[in-house]
Design a protein around this motif. Structure first.
Motif, mmCIF file in Angstrom:
data_model
loop_
_atom_site.group_PDB
_atom_site.id
_atom_site.type_symbol
_atom_site.label_atom_id
_atom_site.label_comp_id
_atom_site.label_asym_id
_atom_site.label_seq_id
_atom_site.Cartn_x
_atom_site.Cartn_y
_atom_site.Cartn_z
ATOM 1 N N GLU A 185 0.821 -1.208 0.000
ATOM 2 C CA GLU A 185 0.000 0.000 0.000
ATOM 3 C C GLU A 185 0.864 1.271 0.000
ATOM 4 O OE1 GLU A 185 -0.009 -2.542 1.935
ATOM 5 O OE2 GLU A 185 0.192 -2.053 4.033
ATOM 6 N N GLY A 186 2.165 1.089 -0.091
ATOM 7 C CA GLY A 186 3.091 2.226 -0.183
ATOM 8 C C GLY A 186 2.920 2.943 -1.506
ATOM 9 N N PRO A 187 3.685 4.026 -1.729
ATOM 10 C CA PRO A 187 3.425 4.814 -2.929
ATOM 11 C C PRO A 187 3.766 4.068 -4.218
ATOM 12 C CG PRO A 187 5.367 5.643 -1.778
ATOM 13 C CD PRO A 187 4.771 4.576 -0.906
ATOM 14 N N ALA A 188 2.752 3.880 -5.069
ATOM 15 C CA ALA A 188 2.962 3.273 -6.382
ATOM 16 C C ALA A 188 3.259 4.408 -7.347
ATOM 17 C CB ALA A 188 1.711 2.494 -6.789
ATOM 18 N N ASN A 189 4.482 4.946 -7.250
ATOM 19 C CA ASN A 189 4.843 6.104 -8.068
ATOM 20 C C ASN A 189 6.130 5.830 -8.848
ATOM 21 O OD1 ASN A 189 6.797 6.164 -6.103
ATOM 22 N ND2 ASN A 189 5.995 7.968 -5.053
ATOM 23 N N ALA A 190 6.635 6.894 -9.507
ATOM 24 C CA ALA A 190 7.850 6.741 -10.314
ATOM 25 C C ALA A 190 9.049 6.398 -9.427
ATOM 26 C CB ALA A 190 8.114 8.021 -11.096
ATOM 27 N N GLU A 191 9.127 7.045 -8.275
ATOM 28 C CA GLU A 191 10.284 6.843 -7.392
ATOM 29 C C GLU A 191 10.404 5.384 -6.944
ATOM 30 O OE1 GLU A 191 10.347 9.469 -3.965
ATOM 31 O OE2 GLU A 191 12.020 8.342 -3.097
ATOM 32 N N SER A 192 9.257 4.785 -6.549
ATOM 33 C CA SER A 192 9.297 3.380 -6.111
ATOM 34 C C SER A 192 9.705 2.464 -7.264
ATOM 35 C CB SER A 192 7.922 2.941 -5.603
ATOM 36 O OG SER A 192 7.538 3.718 -4.497
ATOM 37 N N ALA A 193 9.137 2.709 -8.441
ATOM 38 C CA ALA A 193 9.460 1.850 -9.586
ATOM 39 C C ALA A 193 10.928 1.993 -9.965
ATOM 40 C CB ALA A 193 8.565 2.206 -10.776
ATOM 41 N N GLN A 194 11.454 3.214 -9.837
ATOM 42 C CA GLN A 194 12.879 3.446 -10.124
ATOM 43 C C GLN A 194 13.753 2.688 -9.130
ATOM 44 O OE1 GLN A 194 14.095 7.585 -10.498
ATOM 45 N NE2 GLN A 194 16.229 7.038 -10.108
ATOM 46 N N ALA A 195 13.407 2.791 -7.852
ATOM 47 C CA ALA A 195 14.203 2.113 -6.811
ATOM 48 C C ALA A 195 14.168 0.595 -7.013
ATOM 49 C CB ALA A 195 13.672 2.479 -5.433
ATOM 50 N N LEU A 196 12.983 0.065 -7.302
ATOM 51 C CA LEU A 196 12.860 -1.379 -7.541
ATOM 52 C C LEU A 196 13.724 -1.800 -8.721
ATOM 53 C CD1 LEU A 196 8.999 -1.886 -7.127
ATOM 54 C CD2 LEU A 196 10.775 -2.905 -5.698
ATOM 55 N N THR A 197 13.625 -1.051 -9.799
ATOM 56 C CA THR A 197 14.379 -1.394 -11.010
ATOM 57 C C THR A 197 15.880 -1.335 -10.740
ATOM 58 O OG1 THR A 197 12.577 -0.504 -12.326
ATOM 59 C CG2 THR A 197 14.670 -0.821 -13.456
ATOM 60 N N GLU A 198 16.311 -0.296 -10.048
ATOM 61 C CA GLU A 198 17.740 -0.185 -9.707
ATOM 62 C C GLU A 198 18.168 -1.384 -8.859
ATOM 63 O OE1 GLU A 198 17.849 4.722 -9.753
ATOM 64 O OE2 GLU A 198 17.981 3.661 -7.844
ATOM 65 N N GLY A 199 17.310 -1.759 -7.922
ATOM 66 C CA GLY A 199 17.609 -2.920 -7.077
ATOM 67 C C GLY A 199 17.748 -4.188 -7.898
ATOM 68 N N PHE A 200 16.800 -4.405 -8.809
ATOM 69 C CA PHE A 200 16.832 -5.630 -9.632
ATOM 70 C C PHE A 200 18.071 -5.665 -10.528
ATOM 71 C CE2 PHE A 200 11.936 -5.299 -9.521
ATOM 72 C CZ PHE A 200 11.844 -6.105 -8.397
ATOM 73 N N VAL A 201 18.307 -4.574 -11.236
ATOM 74 C CA VAL A 201 19.370 -4.579 -12.260
ATOM 75 C C VAL A 201 20.756 -4.675 -11.621
ATOM 76 C CG1 VAL A 201 20.413 -3.262 -14.158
ATOM 77 C CG2 VAL A 201 17.922 -3.396 -13.947
ATOM 78 N N THR A 202 20.967 -3.964 -10.509
ATOM 79 C CA THR A 202 22.292 -4.048 -9.878
ATOM 80 C C THR A 202 22.470 -5.409 -9.190
ATOM 81 O OG1 THR A 202 21.435 -2.850 -7.963
ATOM 82 C CG2 THR A 202 22.679 -1.575 -9.567
ATOM 83 N N ALA A 203 21.386 -5.974 -8.669
ATOM 84 C CA ALA A 203 21.482 -7.287 -8.017
ATOM 85 C C ALA A 203 21.772 -8.384 -9.028
ATOM 86 C CB ALA A 203 20.191 -7.599 -7.268
ATOM 87 N N ASN A 204 21.325 -8.185 -10.246
ATOM 88 C CA ASN A 204 21.479 -9.223 -11.267
ATOM 89 C C ASN A 204 22.905 -9.296 -11.829
ATOM 90 O OD1 ASN A 204 20.269 -11.322 -12.717
ATOM 91 N ND2 ASN A 204 20.027 -10.025 -14.520
ATOM 92 N N PHE A 205 23.707 -8.299 -11.523
ATOM 93 C CA PHE A 205 25.097 -8.251 -12.021
ATOM 94 C C PHE A 205 25.956 -9.285 -11.297
ATOM 95 C CE2 PHE A 205 29.438 -6.703 -11.542
ATOM 96 C CZ PHE A 205 29.793 -6.287 -12.814
ATOM 97 N N GLU A 206 26.677 -10.091 -12.093
ATOM 98 C CA GLU A 206 27.572 -11.095 -11.505
ATOM 99 C C GLU A 206 28.996 -10.828 -11.964
ATOM 100 O OE1 GLU A 206 26.356 -13.015 -9.335
ATOM 101 O OE2 GLU A 206 24.243 -13.268 -9.831
ATOM 102 N N THR A 207 29.947 -11.297 -11.176
ATOM 103 C CA THR A 207 31.349 -11.084 -11.530
ATOM 104 C C THR A 207 31.984 -12.386 -12.024
ATOM 105 O OG1 THR A 207 31.779 -11.344 -9.181
ATOM 106 C CG2 THR A 207 31.741 -9.113 -10.002
#
Ligand code: BES
Ligand code: ZN
Ligand code: ZN
Length: 501
Positions: A120-142
């Protein structure tokens, strides 16, 4: 780098009807963690979540994972509950972290796709940006140089759910911006991850040039001849110990309608592709990490890559001095006196304090190219780890208004940064005995501050910020939301700083 391209989309359909390998959402640490949309899941599952929470198994504690198989009432084959900590401390930084941690948790269990429900938190641009940043950086492997990959462990698709049709456009904007920033961060991390035999100053310059061309940025690579012509004596003094020639990399972003006399931001980054210490050689133990000594430069290149796509209305010049620091036969020696491009003379008391030398010429050059506001990033001192551990980036500034802007951007993007003092007394520490200045402090302690003061001497009156990322550019251990190794720290802050200028 990711092998398959992970899709991130927004899905406005009701989350109970979504088919997925997993539906992910989060719990707050509160007396009854089953509330709001989580209570809706509980209702369709016949009270399963209340039972699990009631038994104390799921408490909402930060990064606690509860995986439920075949949850009743959902089309998803699994339900993953991630602890998000206290509700009143929840923000987009938490969201970014739990998004990343959920992705890595599911990926390690060979799951291919999942849907992440914003509550029920804000379904806005900021949340979607944070989620996307979380997913994409987490998916990076070395694992780039591993011939045996973790077979089949690839996330193919992620859907963000919980946005209404009216909220969809904002959410999609957030996803697009988040992708630009996080992919730039991964670009930086990929460079930092490269070992020094695969990333010499010449190769870094080639990669910067390729990036600039692809992003539509202007690029100018100064080779060793041009560097000598311009009398960049401080950069050359470090480079002379190596058989690999140095490069000065300049990448420029110019917005469409830039007014004459408008401010120009200079992003300067240390790029020592390997730091042995030179004649003041480092101990063997742990020296392999010094391939990361180009992280400042890689961060600035990543930042301007993101800015090229985000198109803010301010001109940015990125200046990256790159060299190896080697103890070759021609290497400079303690006591040598060098003349920087600015004309200042420098007594090199320790050849391992090389970052400030190359930054001296890069800062001077950035000003000559028109920079009116400077930020540099560098893995400058081991002392910053003593002061701030591997938690905060060390921030130093000559102009508090400019520095406050950066600190505000750090807060907004969830990057931990802490300002350290720059009193005039510290400046005395680098007064030279036989030249204008010396490259290490004569006082006791304050090693990160004297390093900063050295660079500041070359920034002069131009508002300047120095970020010491020696403690934060590399994770010695994996985090639940990030692989071990390069972090790409400071990039988000820098992009935000430019965008909000
Ligand atoms: N690249 C190092 C900084 C560094 C040192 C990062 C240790 C991580 C761990 C830098 O060039 C350096 O060697 N700095 C010296 C400065 C000293 C000689 C004044 C340091 O911190 O020891
Ligand atoms: Zn060094
Ligand atoms: Zn160094």
């Amino acid at each position: 780098m990711e092998k398959t391209v992970m899709q991130i989309t927004l899905d406005t359909r009701p989350f109970t009807t979504l088919e997925a390998d997993a539906l992910v959402t989060f719990l707050f640490e509160e007396s009854d963690p089953i509330q709001g949309r989580v209570a809706e899941i509980d209702a369709v599952s016949g009270g399963l979540l209340k039972k699990i929470a009631g038994s104390g198994e799921a408490t909402g504690k930060t990064l606690e994972f509860t995986l439920i198989h075949s949850p009743a009432g959902l089309k998803a084959t699994r339900l993953l509950l991630v602890g998000a900590g206290k509700r009143d401390q929840f923000n987009s930084a938490t969201l970014r972290k739990i998004a990343g941690a959920a992705l890595r948790y599911l990926k390690s269990r060979s799951i291919k796709n999942f849907a992440f429900l914003v509550r029920e938190g804000p379904a806005n641009a900021e949340s979607a940006q944070a989620l996307t940043e979380g997913f994409v950086t987490a998916n990076f492997e070395t694992d780039k140089y591993k011939t045996e990959k973790k077979n089949g462990k690839e996330i193919e698709a992620v859907r963000i759910v919980g946005y209404s049709d009216a909220e969809k456009a904002a959410g999609e904007k957030g996803v697009a911006v988040g992708k630009i920033i996080a992919e730039a961060q991964n670009f930086t991390r990929d460079l930092v991850n490269e070992p020094s035999n695969k990333l010499t100053p010449r190769i870094l310059a080639e990669k910067a040039e390729a990036m600039a061309k692809e992003a539509g940025l202007a690029v100018d690579i100064l080779d060793e001849k041009k560097i000598a012509e311009l009398k960049m004596g401080a950069l050359l003094s470090v480079a002379q110990g190596s058989i690999e020639p140095p490069r000065m990399i300049v990448v420029t972003y110019t917005p469409a309608n830039v007014k004459p006399g408008a401010p120009v931001i200079g992003l300067v980054g240390k790029a020592v592709t390997f730091d042995t210490g030179g004649i003041s050689i480092k101990p063997a133990d742990g020296m392999e990490k010094m391939k990361y000594d180009m992280a400042g430069g890689a961060t600035m290149l990543g930042a301007i890559r993101a800015l090229a796509a985000l198109r803010p209305n301010v001109k940015v010049i990125c200046v990256v001095p790159s060299t190896e620091n080697m103890p070759g036969g021609k290497a400079q020696k303690p006591g040598d006196i060098q003349t920087a491009m600015s004309g200042k003379t420098i007594e090199v008391l320790n050849t391992d304090a090389e970052g400030r030398l190359i930054l001296a010429d890069a800062i001077h050059y950035a000003k000559q190219l028109g920079a009116t506001h400077l930020v540099d990033a560098a893995t400058l001192t081991g002392a910053i780890v003593v002061a701030l551990a591997n938690i905060n980036v060390g921030v130093f500034g000559s102009d508090q208004t400019w520095t406050d802007k950066l600190l505000a951007s750090a807060r907004a993007t969830g990057e931990k940064m802490w300002q350290l003092p720059m009193d005039d007394e510290y400046r005395e520490f680098i007064k030279g005995s036989f030249a204008d200045i010396q490259n290490i402090g004569s006082g006791k302690g304050g090693g990160s501050i004297t390093g900063a003061w050295f660079i500041r001497e070359f920034a002069g009156d131009t508002p300047w910020i120095h970020l010491d990322i020696a403690g934060t550019a590399w994770n010695d251990d994996a985090k639940p939301w990030l692989a071990k190794g390069p972090t790409g720290v400071a990039l988000r802050t820098l992009v935000h700083l430019v965008q909000t200028y």
